[in-house]
Design a protein around this motif. Structure first.
Motif, PDB file in Angstrom:
ATOM      1  N   LEU A   1      97.779  73.306 -41.885  1.00 41.61           N
ATOM      2  CA  LEU A   1      97.422  74.607 -41.324  1.00 41.61           C
ATOM      3  C   LEU A   1      96.068  74.558 -40.615  1.00 41.61           C
ATOM      4  O   LEU A   1      95.879  75.163 -39.560  1.00 41.61           O
ATOM      5  N   ILE A   2      95.129  73.819 -41.192  1.00 38.20           N
ATOM      6  CA  ILE A   2      93.814  73.698 -40.564  1.00 38.20           C
ATOM      7  C   ILE A   2      93.896  72.789 -39.341  1.00 38.20           C
ATOM      8  O   ILE A   2      93.345  73.097 -38.271  1.00 38.20           O
ATOM      9  N   GLN A   3      94.600  71.665 -39.464  1.00 38.71           N
ATOM     10  CA  GLN A   3      94.731  70.720 -38.350  1.00 38.71           C
ATOM     11  C   GLN A   3      95.361  71.381 -37.121  1.00 38.71           C
ATOM     12  O   GLN A   3      94.953  71.137 -35.985  1.00 38.71           O
ATOM     13  N   THR A   4      96.335  72.243 -37.361  1.00 40.70           N
ATOM     14  CA  THR A   4      97.051  72.877 -36.251  1.00 40.70           C
ATOM     15  C   THR A   4      96.413  74.177 -35.792  1.00 40.70           C
ATOM     16  O   THR A   4      96.899  74.819 -34.859  1.00 40.70           O
ATOM     17  N   GLY A   5      95.326  74.573 -36.440  1.00 41.34           N
ATOM     18  CA  GLY A   5      94.633  75.795 -36.034  1.00 41.34           C
ATOM     19  C   GLY A   5      95.302  77.077 -36.493  1.00 41.34           C
ATOM     20  O   GLY A   5      94.958  78.164 -36.017  1.00 41.34           O
ATOM     21  N   LYS A   6      96.241  76.979 -37.428  1.00 41.65           N
ATOM     22  CA  LYS A   6      96.911  78.184 -37.924  1.00 41.65           C
ATOM     23  C   LYS A   6      96.040  78.964 -38.902  1.00 41.65           C
ATOM     24  O   LYS A   6      96.296  80.130 -39.163  1.00 41.65           O
ATOM     25  N   CYS A   7      95.038  78.323 -39.470  1.00 40.42           N
ATOM     26  CA  CYS A   7      94.065  79.059 -40.290  1.00 40.42           C
ATOM     27  C   CYS A   7      92.696  78.461 -40.042  1.00 40.42           C
ATOM     28  O   CYS A   7      92.564  77.336 -39.541  1.00 40.42           O
ATOM     29  N   ARG A   8      91.672  79.203 -40.385  1.00 42.12           N
ATOM     30  CA  ARG A   8      90.318  78.762 -40.075  1.00 42.12           C
ATOM     31  C   ARG A   8      89.964  77.533 -40.910  1.00 42.12           C
ATOM     32  O   ARG A   8      90.471  77.318 -42.010  1.00 42.12           O
ATOM     33  N   ARG A   9      89.082  76.752 -40.352  1.00 42.94           N
ATOM     34  CA  ARG A   9      88.621  75.555 -41.057  1.00 42.94           C
ATOM     35  C   ARG A   9      87.745  75.962 -42.234  1.00 42.94           C
ATOM     36  O   ARG A   9      86.913  76.869 -42.116  1.00 42.94           O
ATOM     37  N   ARG A  10      87.937  75.311 -43.344  1.00 46.68           N
ATOM     38  CA  ARG A  10      87.133  75.548 -44.533  1.00 46.68           C
ATOM     39  C   ARG A  10      87.064  74.238 -45.325  1.00 46.68           C
ATOM     40  O   ARG A  10      87.904  73.350 -45.135  1.00 46.68           O
ATOM     41  N   PRO A  11      86.091  74.078 -46.200  1.00 47.68           N
ATOM     42  CA  PRO A  11      85.979  72.818 -46.938  1.00 47.68           C
ATOM     43  C   PRO A  11      87.208  72.539 -47.806  1.00 47.68           C
ATOM     44  O   PRO A  11      87.705  73.427 -48.502  1.00 47.68           O
ATOM     45  N   ILE A  12      87.683  71.308 -47.722  1.00 46.25           N
ATOM     46  CA  ILE A  12      88.708  70.802 -48.636  1.00 46.25           C
ATOM     47  C   ILE A  12      88.073  69.631 -49.379  1.00 46.25           C
ATOM     48  O   ILE A  12      87.729  68.611 -48.772  1.00 46.25           O
ATOM     49  N   LEU A  13      87.873  69.813 -50.668  1.00 43.01           N
ATOM     50  CA  LEU A  13      87.180  68.825 -51.486  1.00 43.01           C
ATOM     51  C   LEU A  13      88.193  68.105 -52.363  1.00 43.01           C
ATOM     52  O   LEU A  13      88.952  68.747 -53.096  1.00 43.01           O
ATOM     53  N   MET A  14      88.185  66.782 -52.293  1.00 41.11           N
ATOM     54  CA  MET A  14      89.128  65.979 -53.067  1.00 41.11           C
ATOM     55  C   MET A  14      88.356  65.219 -54.142  1.00 41.11           C
ATOM     56  O   MET A  14      87.588  64.307 -53.839  1.00 41.11           O
ATOM     57  N   PHE A  15      88.546  65.643 -55.381  1.00 37.91           N
ATOM     58  CA  PHE A  15      87.833  65.051 -56.511  1.00 37.91           C
ATOM     59  C   PHE A  15      88.437  63.693 -56.851  1.00 37.91           C
ATOM     60  O   PHE A  15      89.651  63.579 -57.088  1.00 37.91           O
ATOM     61  N   GLY A  16      87.581  62.670 -56.894  1.00 38.73           N
ATOM     62  CA  GLY A  16      88.030  61.351 -57.308  1.00 38.73           C
ATOM     63  C   GLY A  16      88.339  60.434 -56.136  1.00 38.73           C
ATOM     64  O   GLY A  16      89.505  60.199 -55.822  1.00 38.73           O
ATOM     65  N   ARG A  17      87.305  59.902 -55.511  1.00 37.36           N
ATOM     66  CA  ARG A  17      87.498  59.045 -54.339  1.00 37.36           C
ATOM     67  C   ARG A  17      88.425  57.870 -54.651  1.00 37.36           C
ATOM     68  O   ARG A  17      89.309  57.537 -53.849  1.00 37.36           O
ATOM     69  N   ASP A  18      88.245  57.228 -55.801  1.00 36.58           N
ATOM     70  CA  ASP A  18      89.075  56.070 -56.133  1.00 36.58           C
ATOM     71  C   ASP A  18      90.547  56.446 -56.230  1.00 36.58           C
ATOM     72  O   ASP A  18      91.421  55.736 -55.712  1.00 36.58           O
ATOM     73  N   PHE A  19      90.834  57.566 -56.875  1.00 33.73           N
ATOM     74  CA  PHE A  19      92.231  58.005 -57.021  1.00 33.73           C
ATOM     75  C   PHE A  19      92.858  58.256 -55.658  1.00 33.73           C
ATOM     76  O   PHE A  19      93.933  57.738 -55.344  1.00 33.73           O
ATOM     77  N   TRP A  20      92.205  59.069 -54.832  1.00 33.82           N
ATOM     78  CA  TRP A  20      92.795  59.464 -53.559  1.00 33.82           C
ATOM     79  C   TRP A  20      92.864  58.303 -52.579  1.00 33.82           C
ATOM     80  O   TRP A  20      93.825  58.202 -51.798  1.00 33.82           O
ATOM     81  N   SER A  21      91.886  57.410 -52.614  1.00 32.09           N
ATOM     82  CA  SER A  21      91.900  56.271 -51.701  1.00 32.09           C
ATOM     83  C   SER A  21      93.028  55.306 -52.027  1.00 32.09           C
ATOM     84  O   SER A  21      93.605  54.687 -51.123  1.00 32.09           O
ATOM     85  N   ARG A  22      93.334  55.165 -53.296  1.00 33.55           N
ATOM     86  CA  ARG A  22      94.466  54.310 -53.686  1.00 33.55           C
ATOM     87  C   ARG A  22      95.797  54.985 -53.403  1.00 33.55           C
ATOM     88  O   ARG A  22      96.777  54.330 -53.053  1.00 33.55           O
ATOM     89  N   LEU A  23      95.842  56.319 -53.547  1.00 34.61           N
ATOM     90  CA  LEU A  23      97.102  57.044 -53.399  1.00 34.61           C
ATOM     91  C   LEU A  23      97.519  57.184 -51.937  1.00 34.61           C
ATOM     92  O   LEU A  23      98.703  57.032 -51.600  1.00 34.61           O
ATOM     93  N   ILE A  24      96.565  57.480 -51.065  1.00 35.39           N
ATOM     94  CA  ILE A  24      96.886  57.774 -49.654  1.00 35.39           C
ATOM     95  C   ILE A  24      96.062  56.862 -48.752  1.00 35.39           C
ATOM     96  O   ILE A  24      94.829  56.864 -48.832  1.00 35.39           O
ATOM     97  N   ASN A  25      96.741  56.137 -47.892  1.00 37.16           N
ATOM     98  CA  ASN A  25      96.070  55.243 -46.957  1.00 37.16           C
ATOM     99  C   ASN A  25      95.791  56.016 -45.665  1.00 37.16           C
ATOM    100  O   ASN A  25      96.579  55.968 -44.714  1.00 37.16           O
ATOM    101  N   PHE A  26      94.682  56.730 -45.642  1.00 36.19           N
ATOM    102  CA  PHE A  26      94.345  57.528 -44.468  1.00 36.19           C
ATOM    103  C   PHE A  26      94.055  56.646 -43.257  1.00 36.19           C
ATOM    104  O   PHE A  26      94.336  57.026 -42.118  1.00 36.19           O
ATOM    105  N   GLU A  27      93.489  55.446 -43.506  1.00 38.76           N
ATOM    106  CA  GLU A  27      93.218  54.536 -42.396  1.00 38.76           C
ATOM    107  C   GLU A  27      94.505  54.131 -41.690  1.00 38.76           C
ATOM    108  O   GLU A  27      94.553  54.014 -40.450  1.00 38.76           O
TER     109      GLU A  27
END
Length: 295
Positions: free
Chosen positions: A228-254
């Motif tokens: 919704l934020i990427q497509t501009g359907k709602c305003r940008r606001r902080p999205i905080l993801m707790f646990g860098r190690d968990f999320w980096s292993r789970l999702i390969n954003f690169e």
């Protein structure tokens, strides 16, 4: 002797509540039976639950939480997502001790993993407490809103409750019944049938979304908000993801960037954080928390 005067703003018609009570108090035996069409439409469950009434039911699920929150003066919320399966530290330690007593290696391994993950419960609890206490002190209360269940959801409501604040629970009817956790403010404990309308209420008043480790439901809510934020359907606001190690292993954003599935810069739609204090500091840098609300 003064004559009684009528109230200028008196109702011209009886309210729906008055008429419903009157109909219940004075039943008509020949017509108030189970198969009768005589019942008031808005008190007739069989009628309200017809397939054709789905649009009306959806409207009601949108309206009820909206009106209650307006009446409660709730303008800003922080949404806390995360697994229902992450226990608090004390409960996790008890499970480890029980598993050790059983002597079963597989059970012990699972219990030890739960103990490791319980740090997220404690961080969520502390973060909710900081948000509730600090925003109240600045005169702009920010209310924690969760999915209303156990795990990270419980931690969010619990943290707010422990510092004397109100918090919201948006529960959902599931095949395996979800029970609201005991820390939700009762007048702000809602129950939904439609996932879509529940998701709308998560986002409608939110100034930030805080995502802790979780499974399918957590990922669904995270990626919907990002979309919704990427497509501009709602305003940008902080999205905080707790646990860098968990999320980096789970999702390969690169990999998503490398293959062109998302654009360079889309990875800046969210921030990794590892502590309640780090998350609060980021919010303080994003918002003027002493600014007066304007309707």
């Amino acid at each position: 002797m003064s004559k009684h005067k009528n109230k200028l703003t008196a109702r011209n018609f009886p309210s729906a509540k008055d008429e419903a009570r009157q109909a219940q108090a004075r039943p008509t035996p020949d017509y108030d039976g189970p198969n009768s069409a005589y019942r008031l439409a808005f008190t007739d469950d069989d009628f309200m639950l017809r397939e054709e009434l789905r649009p009306v039911r959806m409207q009601l699920e949108l309206l009820k939480p909206e009106l209650v929150q307006q009446e409660q003066g709730i303008k800003s919320t922080i949404v806390m997502f995360g697994s229902a399966r992450i226990p608090d530290q004390a409960s996790a330690e008890i499970r480890v001790a029980e598993a050790q007593a059983l002597g079963d290696a597989a059970t012990l391994k699972r219990a030890q993993m739960q103990l490791q993950m319980s740090r997220y419960y404690e961080e969520a609890r502390r973060f909710a407490g900081i948000v509730t206490r600090e925003s109240l002190a600045r005169g702009n209360p920010i209310y924690v809103v969760t999915g209303g269940g156990p795990g990270i959801m419980e931690a969010g409501n619990r943290g707010a409750h422990e510092v004397g604040g109100k918090s919201i629970g948006l529960n959902i009817v599931l095949p395996h019944e979800q029970h609201p956790n005991p820390y939700i403010t009762p007048e702000l404990c809602f129950r939904f049938h439609y996932f879509a309308l529940r998701k709308m209420h998560f986002l409608m008043r939110s100034v930030a979304l805080v995502c802790f480790p979780g499974g399918f439901g957590t990922l669904d809510e995270l990626f919907e908000a990002l979309t919704l934020i990427q497509t501009g359907k709602c305003r940008r606001r902080p999205i905080l993801m707790f646990g860098r190690d968990f999320w980096s292993r789970l999702i390969n954003f690169e990999l998503l960037i490398e293959t062109g599935m998302i654009s360079p810069g889309d990875e800046q739609l969210f921030h990794f954080v590892d502590s309640a204090e780090e998350a609060w500091a980021l919010l303080e840098s994003e918002y003027d928390l002493t600014q007066t609300h304007h309707d």
